[in-house]
Design a protein around this motif. Sequence first.
Motif, PDB file in Angstrom:
ATOM      1  N   ASP A 159       0.807  -1.309   0.073  1.00  0.00           N
ATOM      2  CA  ASP A 159       0.032   0.163  -0.112  1.00  0.00           C
ATOM      3  C   ASP A 159       0.845   1.288  -0.121  1.00  0.00           C
ATOM      4  N   ARG A 168      -1.874   0.114  -8.051  1.00  0.00           N
ATOM      5  CA  ARG A 168      -1.481  -0.840  -7.070  1.00  0.00           C
ATOM      6  C   ARG A 168      -0.911  -2.235  -7.661  1.00  0.00           C
ATOM      7  N   GLN A 269      -9.820  -0.868   5.048  1.00  0.00           N
ATOM      8  CA  GLN A 269      -8.562  -0.503   5.698  1.00  0.00           C
ATOM      9  C   GLN A 269      -7.781  -1.699   6.498  1.00  0.00           C
ATOM     10  N   GLN A 272      -4.525  -2.785   4.971  1.00  0.00           N
ATOM     11  CA  GLN A 272      -3.614  -1.734   4.996  1.00  0.00           C
ATOM     12  C   GLN A 272      -2.819  -1.628   6.620  1.00  0.00           C
ATOM     13  N   ARG A 275      -0.307  -4.333   7.001  1.00  0.00           N
ATOM     14  CA  ARG A 275       1.085  -4.062   6.699  1.00  0.00           C
ATOM     15  C   ARG A 275       1.463  -3.054   7.408  1.00  0.00           C
ATOM     16  N   ARG A 383      -6.628   6.328   6.755  1.00  0.00           N
ATOM     17  CA  ARG A 383      -6.753   5.802   5.613  1.00  0.00           C
ATOM     18  C   ARG A 383      -5.980   6.076   4.336  1.00  0.00           C
ATOM     19  N   ARG A 384      -5.178   5.316   3.705  1.00  0.00           N
ATOM     20  CA  ARG A 384      -4.403   5.982   2.775  1.00  0.00           C
ATOM     21  C   ARG A 384      -5.399   5.856   1.425  1.00  0.00           C
ATOM     22  N   ALA A 387      -6.207   2.895  -1.396  1.00  0.00           N
ATOM     23  CA  ALA A 387      -6.727   1.663  -0.797  1.00  0.00           C
ATOM     24  C   ALA A 387      -7.919   0.972  -1.577  1.00  0.00           C
TER      25      ALA A 387
END
Lengths: 896, 236
Positions: A159, A168, A269, A272, A275, A383-384, A387
């Motif tokens: 991510d 991605r 999420q 993510q 990780r 949150r990125r 995602a």
Amino acid sequence: MAEADRPNPDKLLAEVNRAAARDRRGRLKIFFGASAGVGKTFTMLEAARVARAAGTDVVVGYVEPHGRSETERLVEGLERLPFLEVRYKGITRREFDLDAALRRAPAILLVDELAHSNLVDGEPRPRHAKRWQDIEELLDAGINVWTTVNIQHLESLNDVVAGITGTRQQETIPDRIFDEAAEVELIDLPPVDLLARLKAGKVYVAEHVATATERFFRTPNLLALRELALRRTADRVDAAAREYAGGERASQPWLGRDRFLIAVAPDDQAEQLVRFGKRFADALDAEWIVVSVETPAQLKLGEVERNRRVDVLRLAESLGAEAVTLDGPSAASALVEYARVRNVTRIVVGEPKRTGWRSLIRRSTATELVRRFRGFDVSVIARREGARREPRGVVLAGPGEVRWDRYWAALAISVACTGVAALMYPYFELTNLVMVYLLGATVAAMRLGRGPAALAAVVNVAALDFCFVPPRFSFAVSDLQYFVTFGVMLGVTLVIATLVANIRAQNRVAGARERRTALLYAMSRELAATRYFENLARVAVKHVAETFASHAALLMPDADDRLRTPHGAPVPGSLHDADLSVAQWVYDHDRPAGLGTDTLPAAAAQYLPLKGTRRTLGVLAVRPSQRRRLLLPEQRHLLETFAAQIALAVERAQLAEEAEAARVAAETESLRNTLLASISHDLRTPLAVIAGASSALSHRALDLDAETRRRLAESIELKAQEMSELISNVLDLMRFETGEVRLRRDWQTIDDLVGTALTRLDGRLTTHPVDVALAAELPPVYVDAPLVTQVLVNLLENAAKHTPAGTRISITASNDADELRVVVDDTGPGLPPGDPERLFAKFQRGRDESNTGGAGLGLAICRAIVGAHGGQIHAGPCPGGGARFTFTLPTAGPAS
Amino acid sequence: MTDAMFLVLVVEDDAGIRGVLHTLLESQHYRVAEAETAQRGILETRSHRPDLVIVDLGLPDRDGYSVVREIRQFSPVPILVLSARTMEADKIEALDAGADDYVTKPFSAAELLARVRATMRRSARTADRLPVLQFGAVSVDLTTRTALAGGNSLHLTPLEYRVIECLARSAGLIVTQEQLIREVWGPARLGDTRGLRAYVKMLRQKIEPDPKQPRYLITEAGIGYRLHVDDPPSAG
């Protein structure tokens, strides 16, 4: 406090096993780069040529030059494995041929693109879904492998890289592969140079990702990726240095390490967070636990969500976390309680999802943790971008059909309430009527579920308003206070309904879990009570077949470590056509394969290795009647647990057998040692006489007269005879012990046998007169003549040896029901004190041993022989003084 | 034929045993030839025509049974086999194949020489008329078919007589149960050892001074019977 600090022997053992396995494994060397085009394949091939020139057996397993001429030139001259042509939808792709590589088994094998996904739907079907799995198999087979991979393929950075580049990466490798590689060589190229190469057309770019590539190959991206790659490589160096310096610390990994907890919900999420957890744990060198809390709300999740939750937990485990599932009414309280138990001080959660007004009604977990529960560090991870976007609107599954009858029942309740209220109206205040309606709505909530309860509440309010609230029979409301009444009633009803629904749902989950546990317990209990392996297999197959609605089989290896189909009575539910080649692969590689796994997923059944503490014991094959069953994560997990239990039971049975065999071997060893010691002594004694006497006879200088010479010669003869007897006795006994003796039976008369015995002992009984008194008309016995004669000889000799000269020995025989009884008496000093049974044990001697030979085996042999004929032998005092030995022989013969 | 011309062939692989046998036999004025292997032994039997062959059952190159059988194919020479104590089945096999008697290792000089003599006697006997056998107070005249015990006539039933006769023909040598049954009753009754035993028992009552401790009619457990006769004074 205690639990966290307790030393973990299982981990230690795992470390030791890993170290041992590492030595046998091939070494993986990764040529690592920040992005495509830095020259990894090129460098790898150059190094391969150098190695080849030095004489190493280097073979190219799979390298696609992709049209780059310099690379092509390097491949020339190296031995190449042929590609595996895989056909899929009319297209033929060239893939890596794993089996050819295993057969060739070079010292070093080059396999490009570690993160490549194999064409699992093609024909012929590749064994694994991913190339890194192929490479793992190669390493397990002891082949060294060189490969290439980019930074964006690492799972834990997936991510982060997506955030950097905006695209991605779909093909990832578990971090484990990278971290455990023996060598990682970073191929570093500054972005400026890389872009120059791109312009010059020296970088391979697949056609269909042209536009994405443009976005990818921008300087800021390349700079960031390069930094990531450098940092990751530096981390490796650092870790190695730490390990080298802090070896002692590595041997106590469970003491004094930080630990934190990551809470994941089945949302987008979750991955993510996992990780992030990996990177965080690496940075802090801490242990980390990933927790998923099943709240009642989540019980309504669709299969897709449930699958994702299990996938997230698997990802966590593959990255090195401990994955735990909890359940409870509130995620926050469950997390806190668990955190306290596990002695965790930091909890990591994702962005709170409930925003705005909803967060007032129900606080999100993050907020709850921070506000209500003290004593924890709470980290909230934003949150990125980039995602995964899952479709909004979680599918509500569960008992989906609408139960119309319940809605009718709710209506009926409302009507009933109205009726009761109407009856009460003349006598009671309105407030009491409200109570009646409230009661009705509550009953509806408890019995009928949320929807019908809501309906009942609304209808009640309407009925109340219409029928009883002034002005009557209209929906107008004169007093605004009644709005409060309506509101409260509705609210109360909904709350109760929700509560009840939650409790019921939790009960269902708990019930399901309890059922699973009960099934597991039933099998474990039955396995624990089973002794022999055939029964174990039957029990296991029966339970697995019943629990999973499938056919199952337990495949065990034979002496050559090849799996065999089980023989023995088939149980209902046993699988007869298990694919032995798949099972053999599972056994050899200690990994599951088949249906529902990444390896050979098209197989009809799932094959799980039965892992014992020391090695893999066998394979459990399960073919469900419905394929989908085994794909459900809960079922898979349960099956794994079953397999673990079965493995334990099998190991227990095997260990018991081994222990028994070891015990027998030890006993045999002990017997052999005692025998050797005894024989050694008893042979040396007569040997000494023989040696002395014969050397005297042969000595020239000695002047012996004829009489002396004769006496010397006589002692030599006597002692030689003793030695001969001893050796015969020992050999006889050993043959009996090993079961080599087969009785050669024939009809014999006892007087014949006695006569033979006496004849044989002719010379040695001169000092002991023998009386023979055999009853007349004794039946013949069906025995092995030489052996029974030996019994008589031994008994007579025994009597002669242990009584002074002149003692009378008598032999009598009589018929006793279906037995022949023979008695040997002497009028000597009698048996030594103590249990007479002792005399028949090996190496027992009644008295002083120095001058009696035979190693005390004579009586033991008698017992063995008599026993082999089905008779018995005893010793006791003779009435009138002396010793009495009695033995019996059955007179029944063969049915002829 | 004088004793000095008798040739004994010893087929034995162990040098020590060969040495002892050589010494013993020479002391009785026999000539001795030696062979170390079965192959050699058969060769020597063909070429030198010994009067007695002593064969070890445990030869390295062939098993004793096959050696006896092969010799029997071309020669009726008396054969004595040497065997270890436990090889009962092998002894019976060898006897069935045509050997005349066996000696168990370890053996005593007396026993060995007695058997050698008995074997020699038997071969000499076939040429001469059947002699009178003497054991203890009993004498049996095979030609006239009469028996005397201490001067008195001994009554033997025809079958008893045949048993004695059979044993007497191989006086001093072992006769297997099967051989005895076949000769006395015929091949139809093979396996009926009970009957044989009964006859032996009755015989013992008649001829043995102490039937319970037989001295002449000896049972060799599991194999057969042996009739010990007194040596005529002329034998060395």
